[in-house]
Design a protein around this motif. Structure first.
Motif, mmCIF file in Angstrom:
data_model
loop_
_atom_site.group_PDB
_atom_site.id
_atom_site.type_symbol
_atom_site.label_atom_id
_atom_site.label_comp_id
_atom_site.label_asym_id
_atom_site.label_seq_id
_atom_site.Cartn_x
_atom_site.Cartn_y
_atom_site.Cartn_z
ATOM 1 N N LEU A 135 37.339 36.330 26.173
ATOM 2 C CA LEU A 135 37.272 35.032 25.581
ATOM 3 C C LEU A 135 36.616 34.693 24.344
ATOM 4 O O LEU A 135 37.060 34.075 23.471
ATOM 5 C CB LEU A 135 36.408 34.082 26.523
ATOM 6 N N LEU A 136 35.869 35.856 23.764
ATOM 7 C CA LEU A 136 35.129 35.747 22.507
ATOM 8 C C LEU A 136 36.047 35.734 21.306
ATOM 9 O O LEU A 136 35.800 34.763 20.477
ATOM 10 C CB LEU A 136 34.202 37.027 22.512
ATOM 11 N N PRO A 137 37.388 36.413 21.360
ATOM 12 C CA PRO A 137 38.162 36.389 20.293
ATOM 13 C C PRO A 137 38.683 34.745 20.000
ATOM 14 O O PRO A 137 39.122 34.509 18.711
ATOM 15 C CB PRO A 137 39.278 37.280 20.165
ATOM 16 N N PHE A 138 38.853 33.928 21.071
ATOM 17 C CA PHE A 138 39.301 32.770 21.097
ATOM 18 C C PHE A 138 38.250 31.783 20.810
ATOM 19 O O PHE A 138 38.615 30.523 20.425
ATOM 20 C CB PHE A 138 40.027 32.554 22.495
ATOM 21 N N ALA A 139 37.105 31.730 21.276
ATOM 22 C CA ALA A 139 35.991 30.941 21.039
ATOM 23 C C ALA A 139 34.690 31.307 20.375
ATOM 24 O O ALA A 139 33.650 30.541 20.470
ATOM 25 C CB ALA A 139 35.730 30.211 22.334
ATOM 26 N N GLY A 140 34.734 32.278 19.780
ATOM 27 C CA GLY A 140 33.461 32.807 18.983
ATOM 28 C C GLY A 140 32.720 32.063 18.183
ATOM 29 O O GLY A 140 31.687 32.147 18.211
ATOM 30 N N PRO A 141 33.425 30.950 17.243
ATOM 31 C CA PRO A 141 32.603 30.059 16.677
ATOM 32 C C PRO A 141 31.686 29.280 17.545
ATOM 33 O O PRO A 141 30.709 28.848 16.451
ATOM 34 C CB PRO A 141 33.761 29.183 15.949
ATOM 35 N N ILE A 142 31.536 29.294 18.661
ATOM 36 C CA ILE A 142 30.725 28.301 19.403
ATOM 37 C C ILE A 142 29.250 28.892 19.051
ATOM 38 O O ILE A 142 28.230 28.096 19.388
ATOM 39 C CB ILE A 142 30.984 28.253 20.701
ATOM 40 N N PHE A 143 29.100 30.149 18.722
ATOM 41 C CA PHE A 143 27.928 30.618 18.479
ATOM 42 C C PHE A 143 27.336 30.595 17.368
ATOM 43 O O PHE A 143 26.163 31.026 17.170
ATOM 44 C CB PHE A 143 27.821 32.213 19.093
ATOM 45 N N ARG A 144 27.825 30.196 16.358
ATOM 46 C CA ARG A 144 27.375 29.761 15.038
ATOM 47 C C ARG A 144 26.418 28.743 14.990
ATOM 48 O O ARG A 144 26.302 27.947 16.253
ATOM 49 C CB ARG A 144 28.493 29.355 14.037
ATOM 50 N N ARG A 145 25.474 28.737 14.079
ATOM 51 C CA ARG A 145 24.530 28.100 13.928
ATOM 52 C C ARG A 145 24.973 26.594 13.690
ATOM 53 O O ARG A 145 25.640 26.624 13.021
ATOM 54 C CB ARG A 145 23.513 28.257 12.560
ATOM 55 N N GLY A 146 24.494 25.510 14.497
ATOM 56 C CA GLY A 146 24.839 24.328 14.519
ATOM 57 C C GLY A 146 25.815 23.527 15.425
ATOM 58 O O GLY A 146 26.173 22.785 15.188
ATOM 59 N N SER A 147 26.275 24.721 16.142
ATOM 60 C CA SER A 147 27.445 24.585 17.181
ATOM 61 C C SER A 147 26.795 23.631 18.153
ATOM 62 O O SER A 147 25.352 23.778 18.567
ATOM 63 C CB SER A 147 27.865 25.706 17.922
ATOM 64 N N GLY A 148 27.416 22.821 18.989
ATOM 65 C CA GLY A 148 27.045 22.077 20.034
ATOM 66 C C GLY A 148 26.428 22.871 21.198
ATOM 67 O O GLY A 148 25.856 22.119 22.004
ATOM 68 N N LEU A 149 26.763 24.075 21.051
ATOM 69 C CA LEU A 149 26.230 24.840 22.235
ATOM 70 C C LEU A 149 24.590 24.799 22.420
ATOM 71 O O LEU A 149 24.276 24.621 23.342
ATOM 72 C CB LEU A 149 26.842 26.348 22.152
ATOM 73 N N TRP A 150 24.152 24.919 21.249
ATOM 74 C CA TRP A 150 22.686 25.052 21.192
ATOM 75 C C TRP A 150 21.934 23.796 21.410
ATOM 76 O O TRP A 150 20.918 23.525 22.088
ATOM 77 C CB TRP A 150 22.193 25.663 19.706
ATOM 78 N N ALA A 151 22.782 22.581 21.097
ATOM 79 C CA ALA A 151 22.121 21.197 21.287
ATOM 80 C C ALA A 151 22.151 20.767 22.683
ATOM 81 O O ALA A 151 21.494 19.922 23.157
ATOM 82 C CB ALA A 151 22.866 20.367 20.289
ATOM 83 N N ASN A 152 23.215 21.645 23.399
ATOM 84 C CA ASN A 152 23.524 21.179 24.865
ATOM 85 C C ASN A 152 23.177 22.405 25.793
ATOM 86 O O ASN A 152 23.730 22.591 26.765
ATOM 87 C CB ASN A 152 24.810 20.480 24.947
ATOM 88 N N TRP A 153 22.274 23.294 25.429
ATOM 89 C CA TRP A 153 22.051 24.671 26.058
ATOM 90 C C TRP A 153 21.620 24.454 27.462
ATOM 91 O O TRP A 153 22.073 25.076 28.606
ATOM 92 C CB TRP A 153 20.998 25.367 25.275
#
Length: 300
Positions: A47-65
């Motif tokens: 899945l990483l090549p299709f959605a790798g940007p979610i791990f960038r700083r400022g991504s909603g992933l970290w705000a909703n961890w």
């Protein structure tokens, strides 16, 4: 219910039936918790090549961890690990039959934790659907039900079913960041990332208390690819989309297709033709789905 939604919710039980059979076949080749970790580690890489940007700083992933931590724990870390653990001492058909209690657990968790009411239609649908599952278990003769014996694996599967019920309700009752929610691969990878971390933690604990080792082979490698791509990525994608459209209470009834598909796949693998009771069970299970989806349950 739209045909597209029904198809989305039918694909996961078919793939999960194959997952139960494969999990049983490799039970002596790889420890169960480690199998779950390897499965999701492979899914993460794919899945990483299709959605790798979610791990960038400022991504909603970290705000909703916290949200993704719970989704990863319940749907990936616990459910799948407990299922593979169940397959160490129970058969694929027994494991999927125990999971057929999903509609009941889904209604209970929705009522207890998410404020969902219970109406007569879901209850009636549950009765029809479970009757179809019991027919498969009885192999067309109800007297065979007296021969059923629960083992430790069945208890593990009950716990897995409760975890999956909580996971499914969380999918619909919490909102995620727009940059992740709007892209299926990003939303799934966010769950897999935390789920793989939980799985790795559990696998480390298993390694400490168990002396089991992996017996590598090409069939095992093929099995890992299957459980990572089919029952993991494809099934989770379809389940998530289907639950969003139909709701967790209705979607739960489709899980009861899993033991039927398991029986059919087992018959094909063993070279045995499906029996008439398989067709009757299919009608009962589909009837339960139709009855339960006729009206959404009331809310408190």
């Amino acid at each position: 219910m739209k045909a597209r939604t029904a198809i989305l919710l039918t694909i996961p039980p078919l793939l999960w039936a194959g997952n139960a059979i494969v999990g049983r076949l490799v039970a002596h080749d790889v420890p169960p918790i480690l199998l779950n970790f390897l499965r999701w580690a492979i899914a993460f890489i794919l899945l990483l090549p299709f959605a790798g940007p979610i791990f960038r700083r400022g991504s909603g992933l970290w705000a909703n961890w916290r949200r993704f931590t719970w989704l990863g724990l319940l749907g990936i870390g616990l459910y799948n690990a407990l299922q593979y653990l169940a397959l160490q001492s129970s058969t694929p058909i027994n494991v999927t039959l125990v999971a057929s209690g999903m509609p009941v657990w889904m209604m209970l968790t929705g009522w207890l934790f998410f404020g969902a009411g219970v109406s007569r239609r879901p209850v009636a649908g549950a009765v029809l659907s479970i009757a179809g599952v019991l027919l498969v278990l009885a192999r067309g003769e109800w007297t065979h039900l007296m021969e059923l014996r629960l083992v430790a694996g069945d208890i593990f599967m009950i716990l897995a079913t409760i975890a999956w019920s909580l996971y499914s309700w969380l999918l619909t009752r919490t909102t995620g960041p727009a940059d992740i929610r709007g892209h299926w691969a990003s939303f799934l990878l966010a769950q897999v990332a935390f789920g793989a971390a939980w799985s790795g933690l559990f696998a480390a604990g298993e390694a400490v208390i168990s002396a089991a080792v992996i017996h590598w082979s090409w069939p095992l490698f093929a099995a890992l690819l299957y459980v990572a791509i089919g029952p993991a990525i494809i099934a989770f994608r379809c389940w998530g989309a289907g639950v969003q459209q139909a709701g967790p209470a209705v979607a739960a009834f489709f899980v009861n297709l899993t033991p039927l598909f398991t029986a059919l796949l087992s018959s094909l693998i063993l070279g045995e033709a499906p029996k008439i009771y398989h067709a009757i069970a299919f009608i009962l299970i589909i009837g339960g789905i139709i009855v339960s989806s006729g009206r959404a349950p009331a809310r408190r």
